[in-house]
Design an enzyme around this catalytic site. Structure first.
Site, PDB file in Angstrom:
ATOM      1  N   HIS A 187       0.704  -1.332  -0.153  1.00 13.21           N
ATOM      2  CA  HIS A 187       0.051  -0.052   0.219  1.00 13.21           C
ATOM      3  C   HIS A 187       0.778   1.369   0.063  1.00 13.21           C
ATOM      4  O   HIS A 187       0.316   2.370  -0.379  1.00 13.21           O
ATOM      5  CB  HIS A 187      -0.872  -0.063   1.013  1.00 13.21           C
ATOM      6  CG  HIS A 187      -2.233  -0.981   0.822  1.00 13.21           C
ATOM      7  ND1 HIS A 187      -1.969  -2.254   1.364  1.00 13.21           N
ATOM      8  CD2 HIS A 187      -3.166  -0.661   0.284  1.00 13.21           C
ATOM      9  CE1 HIS A 187      -2.961  -2.646   0.871  1.00 13.21           C
ATOM     10  NE2 HIS A 187      -4.020  -1.967   0.208  1.00 13.21           N
ATOM     11  N   GLU A 426     -12.127  -9.300  -5.274  1.00 15.63           N
ATOM     12  CA  GLU A 426     -10.844  -9.403  -5.117  1.00 15.63           C
ATOM     13  C   GLU A 426     -10.200 -10.579  -4.356  1.00 15.63           C
ATOM     14  O   GLU A 426      -9.060 -10.709  -4.093  1.00 15.63           O
ATOM     15  CB  GLU A 426     -10.117  -8.247  -4.314  1.00 15.63           C
ATOM     16  CG  GLU A 426     -10.973  -7.871  -3.076  1.00 15.63           C
ATOM     17  CD  GLU A 426     -10.560  -6.611  -2.148  1.00 15.63           C
ATOM     18  OE1 GLU A 426      -9.381  -6.071  -2.592  1.00 15.63           O
ATOM     19  OE2 GLU A 426     -11.102  -6.264  -1.156  1.00 15.63           O
ATOM     20  N   CYS A 497     -10.701  -1.366  -9.805  1.00 17.57           N
ATOM     21  CA  CYS A 497     -10.104  -0.500  -9.129  1.00 17.57           C
ATOM     22  C   CYS A 497      -8.843  -0.833  -8.643  1.00 17.57           C
ATOM     23  O   CYS A 497      -7.972   0.082  -7.835  1.00 17.57           O
ATOM     24  CB  CYS A 497     -11.053  -0.169  -7.876  1.00 17.57           C
ATOM     25  SG  CYS A 497     -11.329  -1.230  -6.903  1.00 17.57           S
TER      26      CYS A 497
HETATM   27  C1  PEP Z   1      -7.017  -4.205  -4.661  1.00 15.22           C
HETATM   28  O1  PEP Z   1      -6.850  -4.995  -4.048  1.00 15.22           O
HETATM   29  O2  PEP Z   1      -6.914  -4.231  -6.070  1.00 15.22           O
HETATM   30  C2  PEP Z   1      -7.684  -2.864  -4.124  1.00 15.22           C
HETATM   31  C3  PEP Z   1      -7.821  -1.894  -4.877  1.00 15.22           C
HETATM   32  O3  PEP Z   1      -7.775  -2.742  -2.818  1.00 15.22           O
HETATM   33  P1  PEP Z   1      -6.303  -2.428  -1.976  1.00 15.22           P
HETATM   34  O4  PEP Z   1      -5.247  -2.191  -2.908  1.00 15.22           O
HETATM   35  O5  PEP Z   1      -6.496  -1.066  -1.259  1.00 15.22           O
HETATM   36  O6  PEP Z   1      -6.102  -3.601  -1.217  1.00 15.22           O
HETATM   37 MG    MG Z   2      -7.741  -4.943  -1.942  1.00 13.57          MG
END
Ligand code: PEP
Ligand code: MG
Length: 585
Positions: A187, A426, A497
């Site tokens: 992240h 996901e 996303c």
């Molecule tokens: C993902 O897992 O692709 C997502 C958009 O969520 P994050 O990266 O915040 O886990």
């Molecule tokens: Mg995610």
């Protein structure tokens, strides 16, 4: 000149002075021979901590309002708390402990005591007492307390940066960062891309770089310390060229994301903070496809209240002026940790207690957020999205809680708005259940970061596995295609996303799959628009990238249990007629 290489997170050039973020835990000696001298050290440290907190209070009051600054006032009061002070001075005077040992021990004891209380407010004080104690210990041991305020922009160099630390950096001053640890899919890396700053990970860093001039070359994946004049000049020209290119993309503002043959797709922005909204509007995003709401929690010292959250969501909804804002509910856990949640240490955090799992078991936290979202929906076009879904029952439960919140707010005569309901896809489980899940919601947003992690069994946090983290893996692409097909069978629109949405080598593939929306960082919107506008899906030429259905026969997916018709062909029309279907059951 020193050159160090690493792995680049974002192609770009950053030039500025290094600020080294020392995170080394200084050694803490337990005993001291002279209690009077220790008492003096303690008193001095307390005075300095109070000064620092007062400065933070003043800054936060101006930037975020008194309400947000209040936490620093609480910290100042805690420093003076009779019981806290008495415990420290006893340890110094009666037991001959050093000032830092006394503060650390007292801090840990008080934090544990608060954490074990039933009252949620008192529980949350556990993180505060830890915070003030570590501030004092850092002062006493000479350890850094984080990047001090600086008038000059800087490049952060650190061993590692947690998402919570990254969000607290002053973005107006942050030029780039370089860390020794970290993975390209973490992240923190995502945040760097989100902020559009060059960053390197996996770099052998040195504390000696502190204060020195440096260049991050995100194209060549290296950092130069005290660069030679000639190099500085060349790379500064490259930096200016990049800015000019970005300016040229501005001409695409106001134009649709439509291919030469007339296929239209929506391009939304990803944000983590209300301060990102300016970039969203500047770059002409069609909406916000992912608001990572957990960053509100990571930015806070304690649970953000309903009113605080409502204020933030309302600001974003209003600023978007009727464009869609998709708020993802709290996705905390794994690498996104806030002390005050007191989440247990886990063997496998990525497979652990996180996101919807926390929300469904700690309903007060979940309800506070949902209530804030429903109230903000009265001020704009708001959608709610649940992360990490693996089963239909979770979606039904989340929807039931949402309904409970709605009824409560109506009974309280609070103004609320309608929200579109969606989920993140996901996990492979969600893809396999996509037909059933689509019956429950109005949209799917594919989180390719986690979908790749869970499909390929690759911890996205582990830098050693970066070479194996193949986001173009046919398994991942087939799962995306399956999700689009299932969604469209049930009038659910489908977007991406995850970071893959911004991968322009796959844009044609995604358009051919029939995706309705792609969410990217605000800075990537116009670049993606340019790519889309130059594509011609009507041309006979097949896409260069192998799509899942073009895979060799032995790799072909097993026949589905339910027949899978071709994804609904939307012809040359916008697919956005799918938006807004009412499936609130
Ligand atoms: C993902 O897992 O692709 C997502 C958009 O969520 P994050 O990266 O915040 O886990
Ligand atoms: Mg995610």
């Amino acid at each position: 000149m020193i050159t160090a290489t690493g792995k680049s997170i974002l192609k770009g050039i950053a030039i500025g002075k290094v600020k080294f973020l020392a995170k080394k835990q200084a050694e803490i000696k337990e005993t001291a021979a002279n209690p009077a001298a220790e008492m003096k050290r303690y008193e001095d440290a307390r005075a300095l901590a109070t000064e620092q907190l007062q400065a933070l209070y003043d800054k936060a009051a101006v930037e975020a309002g008194e309400e947000h600054a209040a936490i620093f006032e609480i910290h100042m009061m805690m420093l003076e708390d009779d019981d806290y002070v008495e415990s420290i001075t006893d340890l110094i005077n009666s037991e001959g402990k050093t000032a830092e040992f006394a503060v650390k021990t007292t801090g840990e004891n008080f934090a544990e005591m608060f954490a074990s209380m039933d009252d949620e407010y008192m529980k949350a004080r556990s993180a505060d007492v830890r915070d003030i104690s570590s501030r004092m210990v850092n002062i006493l041991t000479g350890a850094d307390t984080g990047p001090a305020d600086s008038d000059e922009p800087f490049i952060i160099v650190a061993e590692d940066l947690a998402p919570s630390e990254t969000v607290q950096l002053d973005k107006s001053k942050l030029l780039g960062f370089v860390t020794r640890l970290g993975s390209t899919n973490s992240h923190t890396a995502i945040l760097a891309r989100n902020m559009n700053i060059p960053a390197l990970i996996g770099t052998e860093i040195s504390e000696d770089w502190d204060g020195k001039m440096a260049i991050i070359d995100g194209y060549k994946s290296c950092i130069y310390i005290e660069p030679e004049e000639e190099l500085l000049k060349t790379l500064d020209e490259k930096r200016i060229f990049d800015l000019e290119q970005r300016d040229m993309l501005q001409q695409l503002k106001g134009l649709p994301n439509v291919t030469l043959d007339g296929t239209e797709i929506n391009v939304y922005a990803i944000i983590g903070n209300v301060s990102d909204v300016g970039m969203v509007l500047d770059n002409d995003a069609g909406g916000i496809g992912l608001f990572r709401s957990e960053f509100i929690y990571l930015n806070s010292k304690t649970f953000p209240t309903e009113d605080e959250q409502f204020g933030i969501y309302k600001k974003v909804a209003e600023a978007l002026g009727g464009k869609k804002v998709i708020i993802r509910t709290l996705d905390i856990g794994a690498d996104k940790q806030a002390d005050y949640f007191n989440l247990p240490k886990e063997e496998n955090p990525a497979l652990g207690y996180r996101a919807i799992r926390i929300c469904l078991t700690q309903r007060d936290i979940f309800k506070t957020q949902i209530r804030a979202i429903l109230r903000a929906a009265a001020f704009g076009k708001v959608s709610i999205m649940f992360p990490m879904i693996i089963s239909v029952s979770e979606v039904k439960e989340a929807k039931a809680i949402l309904e409970e919140c709605r009824q409560e707010l109506i009974a309280e005569s609070k103004e609320i708005g309608e929200v579109e309901i969606g989920i993140m896809i996901e996990t492979p489980a969600a893809v396999m259940l996509a037909d059933e899940l689509a019956e429950e919601v109005e949209f799917f947003s594919i989180g390719t970061n986690d979908l790749t992690q869970y499909t390929l069994a690759i911890d996205r946090q582990n830098p050693k596995l970066d070479p194996f983290y193949d986001s173009h893996h046919p398994a991942v692409l087939r799962l995306i295609e399956k999700t689009v097909q299932a969604g469209h069978r049930h009038n659910c629109w489908v977007g991406i996303c995850g970071e893959l949405g911004a991968d322009t080598t796959l844009t044609e593939t995604f358009l051919r799959m029939g995706l309705d929306e792609l969410s990217v960082n605000p800075d990537g919107i116009l670049g993606l628009r340019k790519v889309i506008r130059e594509l011609d899906l009507g041309a006979a030429k097949e896409p260069e990238k192998k799509t899942p259905s073009e895979a060799p026969a032995e790799e072909a997916p097993a026949p589905a249990e339910t027949p899978e018709p071709e994804p609904e062909k939307q012809g040359k029309k916008s697919r956005f007629s799918l938006f807004g279907k009412n499936k609130n059951k």
